[in-house]
Design a protein around this motif. Sequence first.
Motif, PDB file in Angstrom:
ATOM      1  N   ALA A 133      -6.009  -8.067   1.356  1.00  0.00           N
ATOM      2  CA  ALA A 133      -4.679  -7.561   1.010  1.00  0.00           C
ATOM      3  C   ALA A 133      -4.767  -6.140   0.464  1.00  0.00           C
ATOM      4  CB  ALA A 133      -4.027  -8.491  -0.010  1.00  0.00           C
ATOM      5  N   ALA A 134      -5.754  -5.880  -0.395  1.00  0.00           N
ATOM      6  CA  ALA A 134      -5.916  -4.532  -0.944  1.00  0.00           C
ATOM      7  C   ALA A 134      -6.305  -3.537   0.142  1.00  0.00           C
ATOM      8  CB  ALA A 134      -6.976  -4.551  -2.046  1.00  0.00           C
ATOM      9  N   TRP A 135      -7.140  -3.961   1.075  1.00  0.00           N
ATOM     10  CA  TRP A 135      -7.576  -3.073   2.159  1.00  0.00           C
ATOM     11  C   TRP A 135      -6.410  -2.708   3.083  1.00  0.00           C
ATOM     12  CZ3 TRP A 135      -8.342  -4.298   7.541  1.00  0.00           C
ATOM     13  CH2 TRP A 135      -8.957  -3.299   8.261  1.00  0.00           C
ATOM     14  N   LYS A 136      -5.566  -3.687   3.408  1.00  0.00           N
ATOM     15  CA  LYS A 136      -4.405  -3.409   4.252  1.00  0.00           C
ATOM     16  C   LYS A 136      -3.425  -2.479   3.552  1.00  0.00           C
ATOM     17  CE  LYS A 136      -4.499  -7.633   7.041  1.00  0.00           C
ATOM     18  NZ  LYS A 136      -3.776  -8.875   7.419  1.00  0.00           N
ATOM     19  N   ALA A 137      -3.215  -2.716   2.252  1.00  0.00           N
ATOM     20  CA  ALA A 137      -2.329  -1.827   1.501  1.00  0.00           C
ATOM     21  C   ALA A 137      -2.889  -0.407   1.458  1.00  0.00           C
ATOM     22  CB  ALA A 137      -2.137  -2.367   0.086  1.00  0.00           C
ATOM     23  N   ASP A 138      -4.200  -0.270   1.345  1.00  0.00           N
ATOM     24  CA  ASP A 138      -4.828   1.052   1.336  1.00  0.00           C
ATOM     25  C   ASP A 138      -4.663   1.748   2.685  1.00  0.00           C
ATOM     26  OD1 ASP A 138      -6.674   3.056   0.040  1.00  0.00           O
ATOM     27  OD2 ASP A 138      -7.894   2.496   1.776  1.00  0.00           O
ATOM     28  N   GLU A 139      -4.800   1.002   3.772  1.00  0.00           N
ATOM     29  CA  GLU A 139      -4.615   1.594   5.095  1.00  0.00           C
ATOM     30  C   GLU A 139      -3.189   2.112   5.272  1.00  0.00           C
ATOM     31  OE1 GLU A 139      -5.748  -1.209   8.106  1.00  0.00           O
ATOM     32  OE2 GLU A 139      -7.629  -0.125   8.458  1.00  0.00           O
ATOM     33  N   GLU A 140      -2.213   1.301   4.856  1.00  0.00           N
ATOM     34  CA  GLU A 140      -0.818   1.726   4.970  1.00  0.00           C
ATOM     35  C   GLU A 140      -0.546   2.939   4.085  1.00  0.00           C
ATOM     36  OE1 GLU A 140       1.427  -1.699   3.934  1.00  0.00           O
ATOM     37  OE2 GLU A 140       0.882  -2.826   5.753  1.00  0.00           O
TER      38      GLU A 140
END
Length: 347
Positions: A133-140
């Motif tokens: 979840a943190a990685w996806k938020a960082d990508e966005e």
Amino acid sequence: MYASVESTEETPLTDAPESGAQETKQEPLDVEGGHMMGPRDEAGVGQGRRKGPFEVMFPKLGKKLCEKWPRVVVSTLNLARSFNQWARVVWGLCLVLYGSLYPLTMTTYEVMAQGGLSTTYKAACALKAQLTAAWKADEEDNARDADGDGTADVEELSCGELAARKTHLALSSTDPDSLDEGVSGIYSTFFSVLGALKPDAQTLVLGNGMAIQVEKLVQASPLPGQLKKCMSADVQKWAPHFVTYLTRILVIVSTFLLNGRAIVAYPAVRGGLWFSRGLMDILLDRDLVSRAAKDSFCDEIAGWTLAGFGFWFQVHFRVATVPPVFDILLSPFAWTENFLAWFAAAV
């Protein structure tokens, strides 16, 4: 006058080709779900699916792989199952004879088998979900351009501003309860293994491991049913639990009375049951015995008999070294034992 005018009508595709001309066959295309799919081949491969890039680049080899991959997968799974069965048979026999030489490995295995492994797996899955979840938020966040100037917002920030932004993003995109559950699950297993490496804790862990195996036999015996007959209807539900408590208390107390020989008894029991159950699975897969034999106590009786022999063998001959053949087979246990000994001494 009109005899010299050639006919302009189109020749149907179904007409036979002229003599000597190579026949061209129009391959039917699959249409499924409104999408044009790849042509069907003669063997039926490619039906209802699009050809992959490997098939396009290497048509012959790709076709053969697509025809055979189900059999390859099944063969691989069967090979893995056979390896697991034979590993239990071979390693089970080795532990029956020489398992007392690996006390730390046996203790760690039993700690993981009694719930440490499942706890660690659940904790790892919880951590993975939060990190994803943190990685996806960082990508966005890296792709966000709020002011529309064509440059990502994160590239316009200073180092301090970027660190504060990413910290806030990580905290807002993760669940603290799930993250805490994952971390605590992993370190609780770590401390469980660490505590089990102490001599007194080893006896308790190994005794409980043997009690679990004995409990399976007792629960399948007529004893719980006979106990229910002696109890009133409203409390009969406690009969199996009373049998479990009594069995575990007796086995654990007996383990302490063995005067430090629990490390001899446990691998003999574990190895004997590995051997008998693995051998039963092998015989079942090859239709050498019926399913009724699996449902009976044949494998359990054989396993406990072998465990008794292993206990006598290791105590009587005071096993201190492993013969060369068994040394090769037990090398993973030896490596694990050396690592755990170093780890326990370092911590």
